[in-house]
Design a protein around this motif. Sequence first.
Motif, PDB file in Angstrom:
ATOM      1  N   VAL A 199      -8.175 -23.078 -41.961  1.00  0.00           N
ATOM      2  CA  VAL A 199      -7.496 -23.349 -43.231  1.00  0.00           C
ATOM      3  C   VAL A 199      -6.093 -23.888 -42.983  1.00  0.00           C
ATOM      4  CG1 VAL A 199      -6.681 -20.973 -43.467  1.00  0.00           C
ATOM      5  CG2 VAL A 199      -6.865 -22.408 -45.489  1.00  0.00           C
ATOM      6  N   ALA A 200      -5.420 -23.412 -41.918  1.00  0.00           N
ATOM      7  CA  ALA A 200      -4.073 -23.896 -41.610  1.00  0.00           C
ATOM      8  C   ALA A 200      -4.095 -25.385 -41.289  1.00  0.00           C
ATOM      9  CB  ALA A 200      -3.479 -23.112 -40.441  1.00  0.00           C
ATOM     10  N   GLU A 201      -5.112 -25.818 -40.547  1.00  0.00           N
ATOM     11  CA  GLU A 201      -5.201 -27.242 -40.197  1.00  0.00           C
ATOM     12  C   GLU A 201      -5.260 -28.110 -41.451  1.00  0.00           C
ATOM     13  OE1 GLU A 201      -8.343 -30.551 -38.633  1.00  0.00           O
ATOM     14  OE2 GLU A 201      -8.769 -28.449 -38.162  1.00  0.00           O
ATOM     15  N   PHE A 202      -6.117 -27.731 -42.405  1.00  0.00           N
ATOM     16  CA  PHE A 202      -6.251 -28.564 -43.611  1.00  0.00           C
ATOM     17  C   PHE A 202      -5.007 -28.480 -44.484  1.00  0.00           C
ATOM     18  CE2 PHE A 202     -10.718 -28.345 -42.382  1.00  0.00           C
ATOM     19  CZ  PHE A 202     -11.111 -29.653 -42.601  1.00  0.00           C
ATOM     20  N   MET A 203      -4.355 -27.318 -44.515  1.00  0.00           N
ATOM     21  CA  MET A 203      -3.109 -27.206 -45.284  1.00  0.00           C
ATOM     22  C   MET A 203      -2.037 -28.102 -44.677  1.00  0.00           C
ATOM     23  SD  MET A 203      -1.633 -25.939 -47.883  1.00  0.00           S
ATOM     24  CE  MET A 203       0.033 -25.816 -48.526  1.00  0.00           C
ATOM     25  N   LEU A 204      -1.944 -28.108 -43.349  1.00  0.00           N
ATOM     26  CA  LEU A 204      -0.944 -28.945 -42.687  1.00  0.00           C
ATOM     27  C   LEU A 204      -1.243 -30.431 -42.920  1.00  0.00           C
ATOM     28  CD1 LEU A 204      -0.493 -26.996 -39.330  1.00  0.00           C
ATOM     29  CD2 LEU A 204       1.139 -27.163 -41.216  1.00  0.00           C
ATOM     30  N   ARG A 205      -2.528 -30.802 -42.936  1.00  0.00           N
ATOM     31  CA  ARG A 205      -2.886 -32.199 -43.211  1.00  0.00           C
ATOM     32  C   ARG A 205      -2.449 -32.598 -44.620  1.00  0.00           C
ATOM     33  NH1 ARG A 205      -6.696 -34.991 -40.019  1.00  0.00           N
ATOM     34  NH2 ARG A 205      -7.297 -33.839 -38.160  1.00  0.00           N
ATOM     35  N   LEU A 206      -2.739 -31.731 -45.604  1.00  0.00           N
ATOM     36  CA  LEU A 206      -2.327 -32.034 -46.975  1.00  0.00           C
ATOM     37  C   LEU A 206      -0.803 -32.095 -47.082  1.00  0.00           C
ATOM     38  CD1 LEU A 206      -4.841 -29.810 -48.992  1.00  0.00           C
ATOM     39  CD2 LEU A 206      -4.778 -32.302 -48.946  1.00  0.00           C
ATOM     40  N   THR A 207      -0.126 -31.152 -46.414  1.00  0.00           N
ATOM     41  CA  THR A 207       1.343 -31.140 -46.456  1.00  0.00           C
ATOM     42  C   THR A 207       1.913 -32.427 -45.882  1.00  0.00           C
ATOM     43  OG1 THR A 207       1.359 -28.726 -46.239  1.00  0.00           O
ATOM     44  CG2 THR A 207       3.396 -29.892 -45.706  1.00  0.00           C
TER      45      THR A 207
ATOM     46  N   SER B  44       8.974 -28.562 -38.927  1.00  0.00           N
ATOM     47  CA  SER B  44       9.263 -29.715 -39.794  1.00  0.00           C
ATOM     48  C   SER B  44       9.314 -31.014 -39.006  1.00  0.00           C
ATOM     49  CB  SER B  44      10.591 -29.506 -40.524  1.00  0.00           C
ATOM     50  OG  SER B  44      10.552 -28.324 -41.297  1.00  0.00           O
ATOM     51  N   LEU B  45       9.987 -30.994 -37.855  1.00  0.00           N
ATOM     52  CA  LEU B  45      10.122 -32.217 -37.061  1.00  0.00           C
ATOM     53  C   LEU B  45       8.786 -32.664 -36.502  1.00  0.00           C
ATOM     54  CD1 LEU B  45      13.472 -31.575 -35.134  1.00  0.00           C
ATOM     55  CD2 LEU B  45      13.084 -33.064 -37.106  1.00  0.00           C
ATOM     56  N   THR B  46       7.939 -31.705 -36.148  1.00  0.00           N
ATOM     57  CA  THR B  46       6.616 -32.052 -35.618  1.00  0.00           C
ATOM     58  C   THR B  46       5.773 -32.738 -36.677  1.00  0.00           C
ATOM     59  OG1 THR B  46       6.735 -30.094 -34.209  1.00  0.00           O
ATOM     60  CG2 THR B  46       4.592 -31.156 -34.413  1.00  0.00           C
ATOM     61  N   LEU B  47       5.927 -32.300 -37.937  1.00  0.00           N
ATOM     62  CA  LEU B  47       5.143 -32.890 -39.025  1.00  0.00           C
ATOM     63  C   LEU B  47       5.712 -34.211 -39.518  1.00  0.00           C
ATOM     64  CD1 LEU B  47       4.286 -29.768 -41.218  1.00  0.00           C
ATOM     65  CD2 LEU B  47       2.750 -31.057 -39.741  1.00  0.00           C
ATOM     66  N   ALA B  48       6.905 -34.567 -39.059  1.00  0.00           N
ATOM     67  CA  ALA B  48       7.528 -35.811 -39.516  1.00  0.00           C
ATOM     68  C   ALA B  48       7.392 -36.883 -38.440  1.00  0.00           C
ATOM     69  CB  ALA B  48       9.007 -35.573 -39.823  1.00  0.00           C
ATOM     70  N   GLY B  49       7.066 -38.084 -38.872  1.00  0.00           N
ATOM     71  CA  GLY B  49       7.079 -39.220 -37.961  1.00  0.00           C
ATOM     72  C   GLY B  49       5.819 -39.432 -37.161  1.00  0.00           C
TER      73      GLY B  49
ATOM     74  N   GLU C 269      -2.112 -36.405 -35.296  1.00  0.00           N
ATOM     75  CA  GLU C 269      -1.159 -36.147 -34.225  1.00  0.00           C
ATOM     76  C   GLU C 269      -0.193 -35.037 -34.605  1.00  0.00           C
ATOM     77  OE1 GLU C 269       0.614 -39.930 -33.758  1.00  0.00           O
ATOM     78  OE2 GLU C 269      -1.104 -40.831 -32.734  1.00  0.00           O
ATOM     79  N   ALA C 270       0.234 -35.014 -35.877  1.00  0.00           N
ATOM     80  CA  ALA C 270       1.154 -33.978 -36.335  1.00  0.00           C
ATOM     81  C   ALA C 270       0.516 -32.593 -36.234  1.00  0.00           C
ATOM     82  CB  ALA C 270       1.592 -34.262 -37.768  1.00  0.00           C
ATOM     83  N   VAL C 271      -0.742 -32.478 -36.707  1.00  0.00           N
ATOM     84  CA  VAL C 271      -1.437 -31.185 -36.646  1.00  0.00           C
ATOM     85  C   VAL C 271      -1.652 -30.771 -35.195  1.00  0.00           C
ATOM     86  CG1 VAL C 271      -3.581 -29.990 -37.189  1.00  0.00           C
ATOM     87  CG2 VAL C 271      -2.533 -31.483 -38.892  1.00  0.00           C
TER      88      VAL C 271
END
Length: 461
Positions: free
Chosen positions: A302-310, A333-338, A343-345
């Motif tokens: 569930v965390a993977e899909f939440m992070l994808r949506l985020t 935050s920095l990992t999810l940006a850019g 790749e972010a997940v």
Amino acid sequence: MDDRIVEFVRGMRAAGVRVSMAESADAMRAVEVLGIVDKDLFRLSLRTTLIKESDDFAVFEELFPLYFGSDGPPLQNALEDMSEDDQEMLQAALQALSGRLQSLMDWLTSGEGPTKEELEQLAERAGIQWANNPQEARWVTRRMLQQMGLAHLEDQLRELMERLAEMGMSQEAIEKLMGVVEANREALAEQVAQSVGRQIAEQRANRPDDLFGSDLMHKPFESLTQDEANLLRKEVQRLVTQLRSRAALRRKRGKEGRFDSKGTIRANQRYGGVPMELKFKRKKLKPSLVLICDISRSMLSVAEFMLRLTYELQDQVAKTRSFGFYGDMEEISLTLAGNRAAEAVDGVMEAFYGRSPQHYATDLGRSLATLYDNWLDSINNRTTVVILGDGRNNYNDPRLDLIKDIRQRARRLIWLNPEAPRQWGTGDSNMLEYAPLCDQVYMVRNLAQLSSAVDKLMAGA
């Protein structure tokens, strides 16, 4: 042509490309000015007006020939350059070969391929209704060509050549006939591929516009097979497109605002109190979010899909800070940006699982204390705090005092939990204690529930 462009835009949106109404109108105006005679110029005019991100070029190039190309190269009529005697011999030989490949042989020699209705029937038997991407389109195409009999064509052609030679047709005429048949076989395969691609694109565009498409959307995350999880990862992009559209519609409505009586009275003092100017309170609809995500192994799916949506919905949020926790809290935050979504997940998972030791005990209480020590300034009265977790704390101190303080500091506190309420309070679960301290708790056992919760979050944050 306008209708075709509208269908193309729908197909692009269904494939996950964001296309606004204004951009669609720009495309129409560009085509009106530049015309459609020069196909390259026509393609570039649509690509320039409809595509904003380089990642979407591949989708555009995939769909453009399906909507604006021909139905594939035409088949040649093998009888045109034959003498009357050779034509009669060919017709007699084909009748002698009558069987399940008769239709295929007729298509390859007469120059008249299968009709649109015949192709659609073959596609349905090949399972096109279950196809959703280019890889699956190639599989359906192969199935259709097998149904037509192309796998056995070589034997049939060898027998045809022998019969024609026995009837007295010259070797030169036979070789010329075989050349036409080979060219027609390649053209037929391309026609089938074009037809399959167009049907799949139209199926995607005509799916119901809701957030809960397939039955797979309702399957619990922990029950998904690897193949099913891969299918849902592709579905996330379609969900994000719909969530963006709903958020944009809410913002459009919010621009009108509510009537502000006090502001209207103040503004009209110069007119002696006559309401010449009306004032409205406009609601700021883009939320500021702080996401606190449980990255423990029991929450990975569930965390993977939440992070994808985020990640995909970052442009719909005024400001966001993201944190992950397992044994302790870390900012992600920095990992999810850019990066791209996948790749972010992967980067987040690597941050928690790519180092030793790899065995942690979930400790939300300790993680909240770390949040307070390092990042308390991320929470204020304009922030909606979202906690994604099962509320299980390995019998550690749940730090209810910190949850209460977060609730007082934040605008809203939302908890997303994959467990059903009947599981709360069992074993090491502290959810029965956490729940009363939250503004809202949503159960998110599957992607349908998760996307619905995110939609409500975007609406009320």
